[in-house]
Design an enzyme around this catalytic site. Structure first.
Site, PDB file in Angstrom:
ATOM      1  CE1 TYR A  67      -4.381  -1.056  -0.250  1.00  0.00           C
ATOM      2  CE2 TYR A  67      -3.395  -2.962   0.823  1.00  0.00           C
ATOM      3  CZ  TYR A  67      -4.440  -2.388   0.112  1.00  0.00           C
ATOM      4  OH  TYR A  67      -5.528  -3.140  -0.259  1.00  0.00           O
ATOM      5  NE  ARG A  70      -3.115   0.354  -5.270  1.00  0.00           N
ATOM      6  CZ  ARG A  70      -4.375   0.272  -4.843  1.00  0.00           C
ATOM      7  NH1 ARG A  70      -4.685  -0.543  -3.862  1.00  0.00           N
ATOM      8  NH2 ARG A  70      -5.313   0.991  -5.408  1.00  0.00           N
ATOM      9  CD  GLN A 101     -16.985   0.289  -7.446  1.00  0.00           C
ATOM     10  OE1 GLN A 101     -16.708  -0.877  -7.195  1.00  0.00           O
ATOM     11  NE2 GLN A 101     -17.461   0.656  -8.620  1.00  0.00           N
ATOM     12  CG  ASN A 102     -11.789   5.001  -8.523  1.00  0.00           C
ATOM     13  OD1 ASN A 102     -11.961   3.782  -8.591  1.00  0.00           O
ATOM     14  ND2 ASN A 102     -11.941   5.801  -9.556  1.00  0.00           N
ATOM     15  CB  VAL A 103      -8.847   4.137  -2.362  1.00  0.00           C
ATOM     16  CG1 VAL A 103      -9.942   3.133  -2.021  1.00  0.00           C
ATOM     17  CG2 VAL A 103      -7.737   3.450  -3.172  1.00  0.00           C
ATOM     18  CG  HIS A 119     -14.516   0.336  -2.227  1.00  0.00           C
ATOM     19  ND1 HIS A 119     -14.379  -0.244  -3.472  1.00  0.00           N
ATOM     20  CD2 HIS A 119     -15.692  -0.149  -1.740  1.00  0.00           C
ATOM     21  CE1 HIS A 119     -15.415  -1.029  -3.720  1.00  0.00           C
ATOM     22  NE2 HIS A 119     -16.233  -0.981  -2.694  1.00  0.00           N
ATOM     23  CB  CYS A 127      -6.168   2.339  15.160  1.00  0.00           C
ATOM     24  SG  CYS A 127      -5.851   1.100  16.423  1.00  0.00           S
ATOM     25  N   GLY A 190     -16.333   3.394 -15.863  1.00  0.00           N
ATOM     26  CA  GLY A 190     -15.087   2.696 -15.555  1.00  0.00           C
ATOM     27  C   GLY A 190     -15.150   1.714 -14.410  1.00  0.00           C
ATOM     28  CB  SER A 192     -15.478  -4.835 -13.754  1.00  0.00           C
ATOM     29  OG  SER A 192     -15.279  -4.895 -12.354  1.00  0.00           O
TER      30      SER A 192
HETATM   31  P1  OAD Z   1     -12.114  -3.098 -12.192  1.00  0.00           P
HETATM   32  O1  OAD Z   1     -10.654  -3.197 -12.399  1.00  0.00           O
HETATM   33  O2  OAD Z   1     -12.843  -4.326 -11.796  1.00  0.00           O
HETATM   34  O3  OAD Z   1     -12.812  -2.559 -13.517  1.00  0.00           O
HETATM   35  C1  OAD Z   1     -12.310  -1.451 -14.200  1.00  0.00           C
HETATM   36  C2  OAD Z   1     -13.210  -1.187 -15.392  1.00  0.00           C
HETATM   37  O4  OAD Z   1     -12.762   0.004 -16.013  1.00  0.00           O
HETATM   38  C3  OAD Z   1     -13.194  -2.285 -16.447  1.00  0.00           C
HETATM   39  O5  OAD Z   1     -14.540  -2.643 -16.765  1.00  0.00           O
HETATM   40  C4  OAD Z   1     -12.503  -1.632 -17.657  1.00  0.00           C
HETATM   41  O6  OAD Z   1     -13.029  -2.073 -18.900  1.00  0.00           O
HETATM   42  C5  OAD Z   1     -12.824  -0.164 -17.420  1.00  0.00           C
HETATM   43  N1  OAD Z   1     -11.834   0.766 -18.010  1.00  0.00           N
HETATM   44  C6  OAD Z   1     -10.512   0.568 -18.245  1.00  0.00           C
HETATM   45  N2  OAD Z   1      -9.950   1.690 -18.747  1.00  0.00           N
HETATM   46  C7  OAD Z   1     -10.941   2.619 -18.837  1.00  0.00           C
HETATM   47  C8  OAD Z   1     -11.001   3.973 -19.269  1.00  0.00           C
HETATM   48  N3  OAD Z   1      -9.915   4.611 -19.711  1.00  0.00           N
HETATM   49  N4  OAD Z   1     -12.189   4.633 -19.209  1.00  0.00           N
HETATM   50  C9  OAD Z   1     -13.313   3.991 -18.769  1.00  0.00           C
HETATM   51  N5  OAD Z   1     -13.310   2.704 -18.338  1.00  0.00           N
HETATM   52  C10 OAD Z   1     -12.157   2.029 -18.367  1.00  0.00           C
HETATM   53  O7  OAD Z   1     -12.348  -1.908 -11.145  1.00  0.00           O
HETATM   54  P2  OAD Z   1     -13.607  -1.599 -10.232  1.00  0.00           P
HETATM   55  O8  OAD Z   1     -14.875  -1.951 -10.908  1.00  0.00           O
HETATM   56  O9  OAD Z   1     -13.438  -0.225  -9.718  1.00  0.00           O
HETATM   57  O10 OAD Z   1     -11.915  -2.664  -4.237  1.00  0.00           O
HETATM   58  O11 OAD Z   1     -13.353  -2.613  -9.042  1.00  0.00           O
HETATM   59  C11 OAD Z   1     -14.160  -2.570  -7.919  1.00  0.00           C
HETATM   60  C12 OAD Z   1     -13.350  -2.825  -6.680  1.00  0.00           C
HETATM   61  O12 OAD Z   1     -12.606  -4.028  -6.799  1.00  0.00           O
HETATM   62  C13 OAD Z   1     -12.291  -1.775  -6.395  1.00  0.00           C
HETATM   63  O13 OAD Z   1     -12.793  -0.634  -5.733  1.00  0.00           O
HETATM   64  C14 OAD Z   1     -11.327  -2.521  -5.528  1.00  0.00           C
HETATM   65  C15 OAD Z   1     -11.275  -3.835  -6.260  1.00  0.00           C
HETATM   66  O14 OAD Z   1     -10.915  -4.940  -5.515  1.00  0.00           O
HETATM   67  C16 OAD Z   1     -11.208  -2.338  -3.146  1.00  0.00           C
HETATM   68  O15 OAD Z   1     -10.042  -1.973  -3.176  1.00  0.00           O
HETATM   69  C17 OAD Z   1     -11.992  -2.475  -1.895  1.00  0.00           C
END
Ligand code: OAD
Length: 248
Positions: A67, A70, A101-103, A119, A127, A190, A192
Site C-alpha cells: 500500500y 501504491r 469506489q476509487n481510493v 471504499h 488503527c 469505468g 466492471s
Molecule cells: P475493475 O478493475 O474491476 O474494472 C475497471 C473497469 O474500467 C473495467 O470494466 C474496464 O473495462 C474499465 N476501463 C478501463 N480503462 C478505462 C477507461 N480509460 N475509461 C473507462 N473505463 C475504463 O475496477 P472496479 O470496478 O473499480 O476494491 O473494481 C471494484 C473494486 O474491486 C475496487 O474498488 C477494488 C477492487 O478490488 C477495493 O479496493 C476495496
C-alpha cells in the site's frame, strides 16, 4: 465523438445527476485498474494476499509495503480531463453527486465538491484495532512497518481502505443508496460492476426510473440493461459530454 442524442436530452432536463465511478475512471491518470487482463492489479497479485484483514494479520509488513508503494504512485498522478469535465458539469445541476469506489482522491483534487467514497481513501491510515483515524504526521518517517497505532497498545496503522470481507462505511453506502434511488440520470463510469454492494447502485437507479448510461470501453452486465452504452474511455466520453451539453 458523437454522443447518443437521447443522453444529452436526458441530461438537459435532469435536476439530479449521480455519477458512479470505478478504477477505469483513474486509468487515464496512470492508476492501474484491478481486473483488466494485462495491466490490472489482480492479474499480477492475489487479492487474498493483499486486500483482506487475514492477509494483514498474517503479514502486516508485506501488506503495508504494498500500500505504501501504491500511495507513493498515486501521490504523483494528477486528475485528467474527464475528472475536470465532471467538476465543470456539476455547476449546471441542482444536485450532482459523485460516488466512487476509487481510493485515490482524484475527483476531489479535480474540484468535484460532492464526493462519497465507498471504499475509503488510500492516503489515510486507521488503527487496526479501533478503526480510529491516525494523523499522517504521527506516522510519517516511522522506521517500524507498519507503524504502531497511537490509539491502542496492540494496534497497527493500516490503510483506510475497505478490504474483501469488510463492510463498507455504513453512512456512505446509505447515502449512495439514497442518491441512486432518487436521481434523474446516472452515469456509471469505468467499473466492471462485479464488486458488491457498489455494483448494485446503477441497477437501483435503473429500477427507480433514472436514465442510466454506462461509459466503459468494454461492455459489462450493466451495459445490456442501461439506456445508453458508450464504448469509450472516460476522457473521451466526458469531454464530449461537457462539450456538447447546452445550458438553458
Ligand atoms: P475493475 O478493475 O474491476 O474494472 C475497471 C473497469 O474500467 C473495467 O470494466 C474496464 O473495462 C474499465 N476501463 C478501463 N480503462 C478505462 C477507461 N480509460 N475509461 C473507462 N473505463 C475504463 O475496477 P472496479 O470496478 O473499480 O476494491 O473494481 C471494484 C473494486 O474491486 C475496487 O474498488 C477494488 C477492487 O478490488 C477495493 O479496493 C476495496
Amino acid at each position: 465523438m458523437e454522443l447518443p442524442a437521447g443522453l444529452l436530452i436526458a441530461l438537459q432536463s435532469a435536476n439530479k445527476v449521480l455519477v458512479l465511478t470505478g478504477a477505469g475512471m483513474s486509468a487515464e491518470s496512470g492508476v492501474p485498474t484491478f481486473r483488466d487482463a494485462q495491466q490490472g492489479l489482480w492479474s499480477k497479485y492475489k487479492p487474498e494476499d493483499l486486500a483482506t484483514p487475514e492477509a494483514f494479520r498474517k503479514n502486516p509488513q508485506f501488506v503495508w509495503d504494498w500500500y505504501e508503494q501504491r500511495r507513493s504512485m498515486i501521490s504523483k498522478v494528477l486528475p485528467h480531463a474527464g475528472h475536470t469535465a465532471l467538476a465543470e458539469l456539476a455547476r449546471h445541476f441542482k444536485a450532482f453527486s459523485v460516488v466512487t469506489q476509487n481510493v485515490d482522491g482524484l475527483h476531489q483534487l479535480a474540484g468535484s465538491m460532492d464526493v462519497t467514497e465507498l471504499h475509503g481513501n488510500i492516503m489515510r491510515s486507521v488503527c487496526s484495532r479501533t478503526g480510529k483515524w491516525i494523523d499522517n504526521e504521527l506516522i510519517i518517517g516511522s522506521t517500524v512497518r507498519p507503524p504502531v497505532s497511537p490509539h491502542h497498545p496492540q494496534g497497527l496503522a493500516r490503510p483506510d481502505v475497505v478490504w474483501f470481507g469488510e463492510a463498507l462505511p455504513e453512512q456512505n453506502f446509505n447515502h449512495a443508496t439514497g442518491l441512486a434511488g432518487d436521481c434523474d440520470v446516472c452515469l456509471s463510469i469505468g467499473t466492471s460492476n462485479l464488486v458488491q454492494p457498489a455494483a448494485s447502485l446503477p441497477f437501483l437507479a435503473l429500477n427507480s426510473g433514472a436514465v442510466v448510461a454506462e461509459i466503459n470501453p468494454i461492455p459489462t452486465r450493466l451495459g445490456q440493461l442501461a439506456h445508453f452504452s458508450i464504448r469509450s474511455t472516460a476522457v473521451d466520453a466526458l469531454t464530449a459530454i461537457v462539450g456538447q451539453f447546452r445550458v438553458g
